[in-house]
Design a protein around this motif. Structure first.
Motif, PDB file in Angstrom:
ATOM      1  N   MET A 161       5.796   8.058   6.275  1.00  0.00           N
ATOM      2  CA  MET A 161       5.245   6.783   6.700  1.00  0.00           C
ATOM      3  C   MET A 161       3.817   7.021   7.187  1.00  0.00           C
ATOM      4  N   MET A 162       2.851   6.399   6.531  1.00  0.00           N
ATOM      5  CA  MET A 162       1.442   6.622   6.844  1.00  0.00           C
ATOM      6  C   MET A 162       0.842   5.535   7.722  1.00  0.00           C
ATOM      7  N   ALA A 163       1.607   4.474   7.966  1.00  0.00           N
ATOM      8  CA  ALA A 163       1.113   3.369   8.792  1.00  0.00           C
ATOM      9  C   ALA A 163       2.317   2.569   9.277  1.00  0.00           C
ATOM     10  N   ASN A 164       2.085   1.724  10.245  1.00  0.00           N
ATOM     11  CA  ASN A 164       3.137   0.887  10.809  1.00  0.00           C
ATOM     12  C   ASN A 164       3.212  -0.418  10.030  1.00  0.00           C
ATOM     13  N   TYR A 165       4.180  -0.510   9.122  1.00  0.00           N
ATOM     14  CA  TYR A 165       4.421  -1.736   8.368  1.00  0.00           C
ATOM     15  C   TYR A 165       5.931  -1.944   8.295  1.00  0.00           C
ATOM     16  N   TRP A 166       6.355  -3.041   7.719  1.00  0.00           N
ATOM     17  CA  TRP A 166       7.768  -3.416   7.674  1.00  0.00           C
ATOM     18  C   TRP A 166       8.445  -2.727   6.491  1.00  0.00           C
ATOM     19  N   GLN A 167       9.453  -1.914   6.766  1.00  0.00           N
ATOM     20  CA  GLN A 167      10.249  -1.305   5.697  1.00  0.00           C
ATOM     21  C   GLN A 167      11.582  -2.050   5.595  1.00  0.00           C
ATOM     22  N   GLY A 168      11.825  -2.648   4.465  1.00  0.00           N
ATOM     23  CA  GLY A 168      13.028  -3.445   4.290  1.00  0.00           C
ATOM     24  C   GLY A 168      12.670  -4.848   3.869  1.00  0.00           C
ATOM     25  N   LEU A 169      13.631  -5.752   4.016  1.00  0.00           N
ATOM     26  CA  LEU A 169      13.437  -7.134   3.586  1.00  0.00           C
ATOM     27  C   LEU A 169      12.957  -7.989   4.752  1.00  0.00           C
ATOM     28  N   LYS A 178      -8.756   3.983  -4.602  1.00  0.00           N
ATOM     29  CA  LYS A 178      -7.386   4.169  -4.138  1.00  0.00           C
ATOM     30  C   LYS A 178      -6.899   2.868  -3.502  1.00  0.00           C
ATOM     31  N   GLU A 179      -5.639   2.528  -3.756  1.00  0.00           N
ATOM     32  CA  GLU A 179      -5.115   1.269  -3.231  1.00  0.00           C
ATOM     33  C   GLU A 179      -4.841   1.339  -1.734  1.00  0.00           C
ATOM     34  N   TYR A 180      -4.440   2.511  -1.253  1.00  0.00           N
ATOM     35  CA  TYR A 180      -4.123   2.658   0.168  1.00  0.00           C
ATOM     36  C   TYR A 180      -5.177   3.528   0.843  1.00  0.00           C
ATOM     37  N   MET A 226     -15.684  -2.728  -3.534  1.00  0.00           N
ATOM     38  CA  MET A 226     -14.937  -3.556  -2.594  1.00  0.00           C
ATOM     39  C   MET A 226     -13.968  -4.460  -3.343  1.00  0.00           C
ATOM     40  N   GLY A 227     -12.804  -4.684  -2.751  1.00  0.00           N
ATOM     41  CA  GLY A 227     -11.827  -5.585  -3.333  1.00  0.00           C
ATOM     42  C   GLY A 227     -10.791  -4.879  -4.178  1.00  0.00           C
ATOM     43  N   SER A 228      -9.908  -5.673  -4.769  1.00  0.00           N
ATOM     44  CA  SER A 228      -8.854  -5.169  -5.653  1.00  0.00           C
ATOM     45  C   SER A 228      -8.500  -6.258  -6.652  1.00  0.00           C
ATOM     46  N   ASP A 229      -8.111  -5.848  -7.845  1.00  0.00           N
ATOM     47  CA  ASP A 229      -7.677  -6.821  -8.855  1.00  0.00           C
ATOM     48  C   ASP A 229      -6.205  -6.632  -9.211  1.00  0.00           C
ATOM     49  N   ARG A 230      -5.459  -5.953  -8.322  1.00  0.00           N
ATOM     50  CA  ARG A 230      -4.064  -5.634  -8.628  1.00  0.00           C
ATOM     51  C   ARG A 230      -3.054  -6.384  -7.764  1.00  0.00           C
ATOM     52  N   PHE A 231      -3.501  -7.048  -6.706  1.00  0.00           N
ATOM     53  CA  PHE A 231      -2.520  -7.621  -5.788  1.00  0.00           C
ATOM     54  C   PHE A 231      -2.683  -9.127  -5.616  1.00  0.00           C
ATOM     55  N   TYR A 232      -3.643  -9.579  -4.819  1.00  0.00           N
ATOM     56  CA  TYR A 232      -3.773 -11.001  -4.509  1.00  0.00           C
ATOM     57  C   TYR A 232      -5.131 -11.521  -4.987  1.00  0.00           C
ATOM     58  N   HIS A 256       2.261  -4.730  11.317  1.00  0.00           N
ATOM     59  CA  HIS A 256       3.625  -4.213  11.269  1.00  0.00           C
ATOM     60  C   HIS A 256       4.587  -5.194  10.610  1.00  0.00           C
ATOM     61  N   LEU A 257       4.108  -6.400  10.287  1.00  0.00           N
ATOM     62  CA  LEU A 257       4.956  -7.391   9.628  1.00  0.00           C
ATOM     63  C   LEU A 257       4.725  -7.456   8.122  1.00  0.00           C
ATOM     64  N   CYS A 258       3.803  -6.681   7.601  1.00  0.00           N
ATOM     65  CA  CYS A 258       3.572  -6.665   6.157  1.00  0.00           C
ATOM     66  C   CYS A 258       4.675  -5.865   5.469  1.00  0.00           C
ATOM     67  N   ALA A 259       5.245  -6.445   4.424  1.00  0.00           N
ATOM     68  CA  ALA A 259       6.388  -5.831   3.740  1.00  0.00           C
ATOM     69  C   ALA A 259       6.220  -5.940   2.232  1.00  0.00           C
ATOM     70  N   ALA A 260       6.915  -5.082   1.516  1.00  0.00           N
ATOM     71  CA  ALA A 260       6.807  -5.075   0.058  1.00  0.00           C
ATOM     72  C   ALA A 260       7.280  -6.380  -0.566  1.00  0.00           C
ATOM     73  N   ASN A 261       8.236  -7.067   0.073  1.00  0.00           N
ATOM     74  CA  ASN A 261       8.777  -8.290  -0.514  1.00  0.00           C
ATOM     75  C   ASN A 261       8.048  -9.549  -0.056  1.00  0.00           C
ATOM     76  N   PHE A 262       7.031  -9.394   0.791  1.00  0.00           N
ATOM     77  CA  PHE A 262       6.395 -10.597   1.309  1.00  0.00           C
ATOM     78  C   PHE A 262       4.875 -10.494   1.399  1.00  0.00           C
ATOM     79  N   CYS A 263       4.348  -9.457   1.985  1.00  0.00           N
ATOM     80  CA  CYS A 263       2.919  -9.394   2.289  1.00  0.00           C
ATOM     81  C   CYS A 263       2.441  -7.962   2.113  1.00  0.00           C
ATOM     82  N   GLN A 264       2.097  -7.611   0.903  1.00  0.00           N
ATOM     83  CA  GLN A 264       1.661  -6.235   0.633  1.00  0.00           C
ATOM     84  C   GLN A 264       0.182  -6.072   0.998  1.00  0.00           C
TER      85      GLN A 264
END
Length: 310
Positions: free
Chosen positions: A174-182, A160-162, A11-17, A275-283
């Motif tokens: 696209m494997m899930a509904n998230y924010w693509q872009g800024l 696996k991370e995803y 459980m968990g991850s040591d690569r992101f937050y 759907h509001l998670c984005a690469a530049n803000f909330c991965q």
């Protein structure tokens, strides 16, 4: 519902937050989980059967919210509004707005009603923790623990991370509904959706469960605990060699936000991202991701699903 066999996993991850660490071995018993998040159609059946009124439909009592601004004692909920350009990402008030009249039947405010929108098979939103709990009791179910949710979201994949592997968009899919872009102003909508999407739009994971990642955040039954609390729990066990069995989160006391000492409202763990998670803000479109949310809060990107003991 979908059967989840239970078992042990990391459980968990040591690569992101930092709040996702440390990695720890955890086991959960077998259980059944809703194949999709609870939809507007399903929640409407609950309301029709019980006459239930959600927290967003009840005006807040100023006595419970010292310092409340005049005129704010009206029913409503938090609605996401896309900005016109780049803003300070440290200030969520740039995109979150308390809208009077926003609730599960009116997801963007009183001007939008589910009767006039094709959203019946989208996840229900604007549900606070008590609303999700009330539905689960009516349905003869309960809310998942954080460990159960993460185990189900991983779908049996190891390290696996995803929920589908180590690539966010394998071969551009696209494997899930998230924010693509800024975020929060430029959504390329490569997945075809600006907001929530109908449940089951994206591929199921290996267990056959859909929307465990993206679309809406989902309530769990665990009180929020930070990284330090997790480490203490591990140390209290018999050592790092041992697996934590059916762990639960923190306590009401340690769920409070220390940065807001005057606010004594507990926080529960949200899982799955939205759907509001984005690469530049909330991965946080990952099984290990987690977020604290005050139990009296509802928004246009938080939903839930239920489980039943195996």
């Amino acid at each position: 519902m979908t059967w989840v066999p239970g078992g042990a996993f990391t459980m968990g991850s040591d690569r992101f937050y930092p709040e996702e660490a440390p990695l720890r071995r955890v086991s959960v018993d077998a259980f059944w989980i809703d194949t999709t998040p609870v939809t507007n159609r399903q929640f409407a059946a609950f309301v029709e059967a019980t006459g239930y009124t959600t927290i967003a439909q009840i005006a807040p009592d100023p006595k419970n919210y010292p310092g409340m601004l005049p005129g704010m004692d009206q029913a409503g909920s938090l609605v996401f509004r896309k900005t016109s350009g780049p803003v300070d990402l440290a200030d969520p008030s740039n995109w979150w707005h308390f809208e009077f009249g926003a609730d599960w039947r009116h997801p963007a405010g009183p001007e939008e009603d589910l009767d006039n929108l094709d959203l019946w098979d989208h996840p229900v939103v604007h549900v606070a923790y008590a609303d999700a709990l009330a539905y689960s009791h009516w349905a003869g179910k309960r809310l998942p623990t954080e460990a159960e949710f993460e185990f189900a979201a991983r779908g049996g994949l190891v390290s696996k991370e995803y929920a589908w592997g180590d690539e966010l968009a394998p071969d551009g899919s696209m494997m899930a509904n998230y924010w693509q872009g800024l975020f929060p102003f430029a959504n390329q909508m490569l997945d075809g959706w600006e907001g929530t999407s109908p449940v089951g739009t994206y591929p199921a994971n290996s267990y056959g469960i859909v929307d465990m990642i993206g679309n809406t955040w989902e309530w769990t039954s665990d009180w929020w605990s930070d990284r330090r609390t997790v480490i203490k729990v591990i140390k209290k066990s018999k050592g790092s060699c041992c697996t934590l069995s059916n762990p639960r989160g923190g306590t009401l006391k340690n769920s409070f936000d220390s940065s807001q000492p005057g606010v004594r409202i507990g926080r529960k763990v949200l899982k799955g991202g939205s759907h509001l998670c984005a690469a530049n803000f909330c991965q946080r479109y990952r099984p290990a991701a987690r977020h604290p949310e005050m139990i009296d809060t509802s928004t246009s990107h938080i939903g839930f699903r239920c489980v039943v003991e195996g």
